[in-house]
Enzyme design. Structure first.
Site, PDB file in Angstrom:
ATOM      1  N   LYS A  38       0.843  -1.204   0.000  1.00  0.00           N
ATOM      2  CA  LYS A  38       0.000   0.000   0.000  1.00  0.00           C
ATOM      3  C   LYS A  38       0.878   1.253   0.000  1.00  0.00           C
ATOM      4  O   LYS A  38       2.086   1.180   0.252  1.00  0.00           O
ATOM      5  CB  LYS A  38      -0.918  -0.012   1.222  1.00  0.00           C
ATOM      6  CG  LYS A  38      -0.188   0.099   2.567  1.00  0.00           C
ATOM      7  CD  LYS A  38      -1.154  -0.107   3.731  1.00  0.00           C
ATOM      8  CE  LYS A  38      -0.447  -0.022   5.071  1.00  0.00           C
ATOM      9  NZ  LYS A  38      -1.331  -0.404   6.194  1.00  0.00           N
ATOM     10  N   ARG A 132     -11.178  -0.124  14.125  1.00  0.00           N
ATOM     11  CA  ARG A 132     -10.973   0.656  12.902  1.00  0.00           C
ATOM     12  C   ARG A 132     -11.909   0.136  11.826  1.00  0.00           C
ATOM     13  O   ARG A 132     -12.749   0.856  11.329  1.00  0.00           O
ATOM     14  CB  ARG A 132      -9.500   0.562  12.476  1.00  0.00           C
ATOM     15  CG  ARG A 132      -9.171   1.343  11.227  1.00  0.00           C
ATOM     16  CD  ARG A 132      -7.681   1.377  10.943  1.00  0.00           C
ATOM     17  NE  ARG A 132      -7.112   0.077  10.615  1.00  0.00           N
ATOM     18  CZ  ARG A 132      -5.858  -0.098  10.199  1.00  0.00           C
ATOM     19  NH1 ARG A 132      -5.049   0.948  10.079  1.00  0.00           N
ATOM     20  NH2 ARG A 132      -5.405  -1.294   9.921  1.00  0.00           N
ATOM     21  N   TYR A 265      13.621  31.865   1.498  1.00  0.00           N
ATOM     22  CA  TYR A 265      12.460  32.613   1.986  1.00  0.00           C
ATOM     23  C   TYR A 265      12.608  32.973   3.464  1.00  0.00           C
ATOM     24  O   TYR A 265      13.061  32.153   4.270  1.00  0.00           O
ATOM     25  CB  TYR A 265      11.202  31.759   1.849  1.00  0.00           C
ATOM     26  CG  TYR A 265      10.792  31.459   0.434  1.00  0.00           C
ATOM     27  CD1 TYR A 265      10.480  32.477  -0.458  1.00  0.00           C
ATOM     28  CD2 TYR A 265      10.705  30.141  -0.015  1.00  0.00           C
ATOM     29  CE1 TYR A 265      10.077  32.192  -1.758  1.00  0.00           C
ATOM     30  CE2 TYR A 265      10.311  29.847  -1.314  1.00  0.00           C
ATOM     31  CZ  TYR A 265       9.999  30.876  -2.172  1.00  0.00           C
ATOM     32  OH  TYR A 265       9.606  30.586  -3.452  1.00  0.00           O
ATOM     33  N   MET A 313       9.591  24.430  -2.136  1.00  0.00           N
ATOM     34  CA  MET A 313       8.758  23.362  -2.673  1.00  0.00           C
ATOM     35  C   MET A 313       9.579  22.381  -3.513  1.00  0.00           C
ATOM     36  O   MET A 313       9.398  21.169  -3.436  1.00  0.00           O
ATOM     37  CB  MET A 313       7.633  23.955  -3.519  1.00  0.00           C
ATOM     38  CG  MET A 313       6.598  22.938  -3.947  1.00  0.00           C
ATOM     39  SD  MET A 313       5.258  23.656  -4.908  1.00  0.00           S
ATOM     40  CE  MET A 313       4.257  24.400  -3.658  1.00  0.00           C
TER      41      MET A 313
END
Ligand SMILES: *Cc1c(COP(=O)(O)O)cnc(C)c1O
Length: 372
Positions: A38, A132, A265, A313
């Site tokens: 997964k 769950r 930044y 980013m």
């Protein structure tokens, strides 16, 4: 084609094969390894990982959701693919189309699946204490009634342990409580003449800490990728598994900083002496935690280089003052080995307050995956 131009993951095939061999060697007799691929195989790359697994004889896989299952089929993966989560009723046709195995997340859901009107392969989830998914283990009549539904092809019944990674007395007690509750369900079903399905309970820490539990599958994620035995990962490190993943990025520019120059930044870093600064082609959009800004490091040519300034980013800046002859195009190691140095994903995870799975599974699809 353009895999190594900025940031990429390298997958060590022989380490993956080693891990599978080790896991197989500790499985109880009759237990089949069902690797958990997964979340893009815990960030490693589900297609590449699953293909290698198929080459070495794996026939059963588990994933979190329908989309992940379809991706495996598209990659040519054969055998059983078990979806551990919920699939919406409007998507039931895809379960048939791609020959997938759906988890029955509770008995009402089992009836919905049956009403879809076509035979579908399922494993029934039993809630033994995690709360769950799964039908509550006490609801034995309702659970047994699933076997009267003609369209459910019930291949398996499973539960999930929620404290198998902790070794305090309470946690151990709870594991045994869950196991007993699960065994009782199997027993009750059997007394009603219901059998012929596989039963499974263990994931990585369950297998590592309770190797004597005998069930039909081990749904193993973390161990497959070598995530064990660290403060960030409570799975014990007795097995000698090897890390499958390295993360690398290209240096896009190298520049001199003068005393007083600031970086990135918000000007959170100021050079207090003349230094060399490099930009790396990896940033928070690639899955690198932004809170590593100004407090972590990478390796260039075996030399540790501090991250400086706020992570962007698509890039992050590093101090390469102590790397001889560093140049544009050089490769930085973010996770893995360089020279005699190593940065482990688990250390990076520990620094950010999460486990290794949480860091690796967030590595973005933009980062190329390569098998080495
Ligand atoms: C994620 C998951 C697994 C695999 O977990 P690991 O601890 O990484 O082995 C197994 N079973 C279920 C139900 C899961 O959600």
């Amino acid at each position: 084609m353009y895999e190594k131009d900025r940031a990429w993951v390298e997958l060590d095939r022989s380490n993956l094969v080693h891990n599978i061999n080790v896991i197989r060697s500790i499985l109880p007799e009759g237990c089949t390894l069902m690797p958990c691929v997964k979340a893009n195989a815990f960030g490693h790359g589900a297609e590449l990982i699953s293909r290698i697994l198929m080459e070495i004889g794996i026939r059963d896989y588990c994933v979190a959701c329908l989309t992940e299952a379809i991706e495996l089929r598209a990659a040519g993966i054969e055998g059983q693919i078990l979806i551990l989560g919920y699939t919406a009723p409007e998507d039931f046709p895809a379960l048939i189309k791609y020959d997938l195995t759906q988890t029955v997340v509770d008995c009402g859901y089992g009836r919905l699946l049956n009403d879809f009107g076509k035979p579908v392969h399922v494993h029934v989830a039993i809630d033994t204490g995690m709360h769950r998914i799964g039908e509550r283990c006490e609801h034995i009549d309702e659970i047994a009634s699933l076997w009267t539904l003609p369209n459910l092809l019930i291949d398996g019944v499973y539960t999930h342990l929620c404290t198998s990674d902790d070794t305090d007395e309470d946690s151990i007690k709870f594991v045994h409580q869950q196991k007993d509750a699960f065994d009782k369900v199997i027993c009750e079903l059997s007394s009603r003449g219901i059998s012929g399905f596989k039963a499974h309970i263990q994931a990585s820490s369950g297998l590592a800490n309770y190797p004597d539990f005998r069930y039909d599958y081990a749904r193993t994620g973390a161990l497959v990728y070598g995530n064990e035995g660290t403060p960030a990962d409570k799975v014990p490190g007795r097995l000698g598994l090897k890390k499958v993943l390295s993360l690398k990025a290209r240096i896009s520019t190298v520049r001199d900083l003068l005393p007083g120059d600031t970086v990135s930044y918000g000007r959170t870093f100021t050079a207090d002496h003349a230094m060399k600064c490099a930009s790396l082609g990896i940033g928070y959009a690639d899955g690198l935690p932004k809170l590593l800004s100004n407090c972590w490091h990478v390796l260039v040519n075996g030399v540790s280089c501090p991250m400086i300034g706020t992570m962007c980013m698509d890039s992050v800046m590093i101090d390469v003052s102590s790397v001889p002859e560093v140049k544009q195009g050089d490769i930085a190691v973010i996770i893995g080995k360089s020279g005699d140095q190593e940065i482990k994903a688990c250390d990076l995870a520990w620094k950010t307050g999460v486990n290794t799975n949480a860091v690796l599974s967030c590595l973005s699809p933009r980062v190329a995956r390569i098998v080495v």
